[in-house]
Enzyme design. Sequence first.
Site, PDB file in Angstrom:
ATOM      1  N   LYS A  82      30.870  52.302  47.290  1.00 36.84           N
ATOM      2  CA  LYS A  82      30.475  52.018  45.917  1.00 36.84           C
ATOM      3  C   LYS A  82      30.072  50.556  45.795  1.00 36.84           C
ATOM      4  O   LYS A  82      30.914  49.665  45.827  1.00 36.84           O
ATOM      5  CB  LYS A  82      31.640  52.301  44.953  1.00 36.84           C
ATOM      6  CG  LYS A  82      31.212  52.263  43.509  1.00 36.84           C
ATOM      7  CD  LYS A  82      32.327  51.780  42.612  1.00 36.84           C
ATOM      8  CE  LYS A  82      32.075  50.518  41.852  1.00 36.84           C
ATOM      9  NZ  LYS A  82      30.761  50.087  41.489  1.00 36.84           N
ATOM     10  N   CYS A 103      32.810  33.443  47.202  1.00 35.41           N
ATOM     11  CA  CYS A 103      34.276  33.329  47.172  1.00 35.41           C
ATOM     12  C   CYS A 103      34.754  32.139  47.999  1.00 35.41           C
ATOM     13  O   CYS A 103      35.856  31.635  47.795  1.00 35.41           O
ATOM     14  CB  CYS A 103      34.898  34.618  47.689  1.00 35.41           C
ATOM     15  SG  CYS A 103      34.255  35.078  49.310  1.00 35.41           S
ATOM     16  N   GLU A 125      40.084  41.805  49.793  1.00 33.59           N
ATOM     17  CA  GLU A 125      39.464  40.479  49.952  1.00 33.59           C
ATOM     18  C   GLU A 125      39.155  39.995  48.546  1.00 33.59           C
ATOM     19  O   GLU A 125      38.231  40.494  47.904  1.00 33.59           O
ATOM     20  CB  GLU A 125      38.168  40.583  50.772  1.00 33.59           C
ATOM     21  CG  GLU A 125      38.342  41.182  52.160  1.00 33.59           C
ATOM     22  CD  GLU A 125      39.112  40.274  53.102  1.00 33.59           C
ATOM     23  OE1 GLU A 125      39.249  39.072  52.812  1.00 33.59           O
ATOM     24  OE2 GLU A 125      39.598  40.786  54.121  1.00 33.59           O
ATOM     25  N   GLU A 136      39.946  30.783  39.162  1.00 30.07           N
ATOM     26  CA  GLU A 136      38.622  30.920  39.795  1.00 30.07           C
ATOM     27  C   GLU A 136      37.548  30.972  38.708  1.00 30.07           C
ATOM     28  O   GLU A 136      37.619  31.802  37.799  1.00 30.07           O
ATOM     29  CB  GLU A 136      38.571  32.205  40.628  1.00 30.07           C
ATOM     30  CG  GLU A 136      37.284  32.309  41.428  1.00 30.07           C
ATOM     31  CD  GLU A 136      37.122  33.637  42.169  1.00 30.07           C
ATOM     32  OE1 GLU A 136      37.450  34.692  41.582  1.00 30.07           O
ATOM     33  OE2 GLU A 136      36.662  33.610  43.328  1.00 30.07           O
TER      34      GLU A 136
END
Length: 488
Positions: free
Chosen positions: A173, A282, A248, A387
């Site tokens: 997906k 990231c 992750e 973040e």
Amino acid sequence: MLTIRNFIDGRYVDPASGQWFDKIDPATNRAVARVPDGDNRDVDAAVGAAARAFPRWSRTPAAERSRLLLAVADKIDAHLERLALAESVDGGKPLGRARAAEIPRAAANFRYFAAAIQHWHSEAYRTDQLALNYTLRQPRGVAGLLSPWNLPLYLFTWKVAPALATGNTVVAKPSELTPTTAHLLTEICQEVGLPPGVFNVVHGYGHKVGAALVAHPAVPTISFTGGTTVGAEIAKVAAPLFKKLTLELGGKNPNIIFADADQDEVLQTSLRSAFDNQGEICLCGSRIFVEESAYQRFVEAFTASAKRLKVGDPLDPTVDQGALISHRHRDRVLSYIRLAKEEGGRVLCGGAPPSPAQLGERCKDGAFLEPAVVVDLDVYCRVNQEEIFGPVVTITPFRTEEEVIDYANAAPFGLSASLWTRDLGRAHRVAERLECGTVWVNCWLLRDLRTPFGGVKQSGVGREGGDEALRFFTEPKTVCVKYAADLS
Ligand code: NAD
């Protein structure tokens, strides 16, 4: 306008819901594709197809699996321009970046695992003169793979290639925000003759397609790359079902600069590590720490360079920064600029959308943002802890090695770190104490596909890459063969 369809059992099918949504190009704010609004019914169909294809694919000789994966890699190369353009339009990223880095890496992922599976071997242990133990590494069945929007094909194939190479079948997906290159990959897989059902793609929203895939009882393996909050949700669902899981997740990576480092190289690479792909990687070094004696000079040079970065049309080859993934995401990043000011920070440049005149007619409604440099913030403030995932970087001075290690480890994330020094002893000492999955010394984002990749703390659990990926997608089984009478 392109119509994307689900790819199930080697065929293109409409979503069971009969519903679609528009894919918006964030650089122009115009619809560029129709995307299936998939749900659990499409996931069921795809998992069924993958389960049926598994017995045959898992017994296909490694050399044949490898041949097919190499053929996929060659086709990715052959379709470089088409894929790069699709990636740029989907994500708002500069076309040159997609062409030079991301699509070639997708081909490299397939090549790497096509080769790796031919060289892989398992262990054997002899128990005195009594028995021989050996380990079978068997594919686990249907792998559910979920990927984010920031490096779409690069991260999608980083999961698909090892899963297929090891003999699993796949239901994947891609992010609903960047579905196009995953769709084009299905065309490539069809062209090279990958058997039906081996690789299936279901499009749609995370809370529908993603959630159904994670919860599906016939999918024992889940590999997820995305945000920490979603990762925690997935872990909650997967744990009682005893699924094998890699997560992750997000990053808030330190970029540590000692005064003895080569300051020219530091400047160039730090600019990239802060703002490459609009800061939507990231691994971006969003917290820069500079040794006190070099701080002032670095801040001035870095801010001047950031101001020179050209923000605009991703298809313009002179542009350094394209659009953020969406207006919603840009608003979120802008909220952190406001927060930075409330928390006592000084924004030295950027942090606002460029003027429509600067963007031109085609991109005047796009989700652009000038790269921002912020100073004078506390290491523990929210802007330095959460973040942001956009073109925003903070710079903080430090006095000692001890102090900067504390600063670097102060965030709840632990994905990667960069550290710059000419002192070899210090490089080893600091690298050892940083709480993260990867430390780059005097470089950033220098990747070797054989190395383990992943994070600690809120950056996730498990590792991808190299043998770690081959291990993840297989189940070790120990076979103990006794071949002699018991030793007395
Ligand atoms: P996201 O978590 O919103 O989505 C990732 C994927 O999960 C998408 O395909 C999404 O549709 C799906 N999803 C969403 N909700 C779901 C649910 N409840 N169940 C199952 N699937 C669901 O992440 P994003 O916004 O697409 O990507 C940005 C994030 O990804 C950032 O936090 C970034 O740091 C992280 N990221 C991490 C790495 C890494 O290697 N550690 C790499 C790239 C991006």
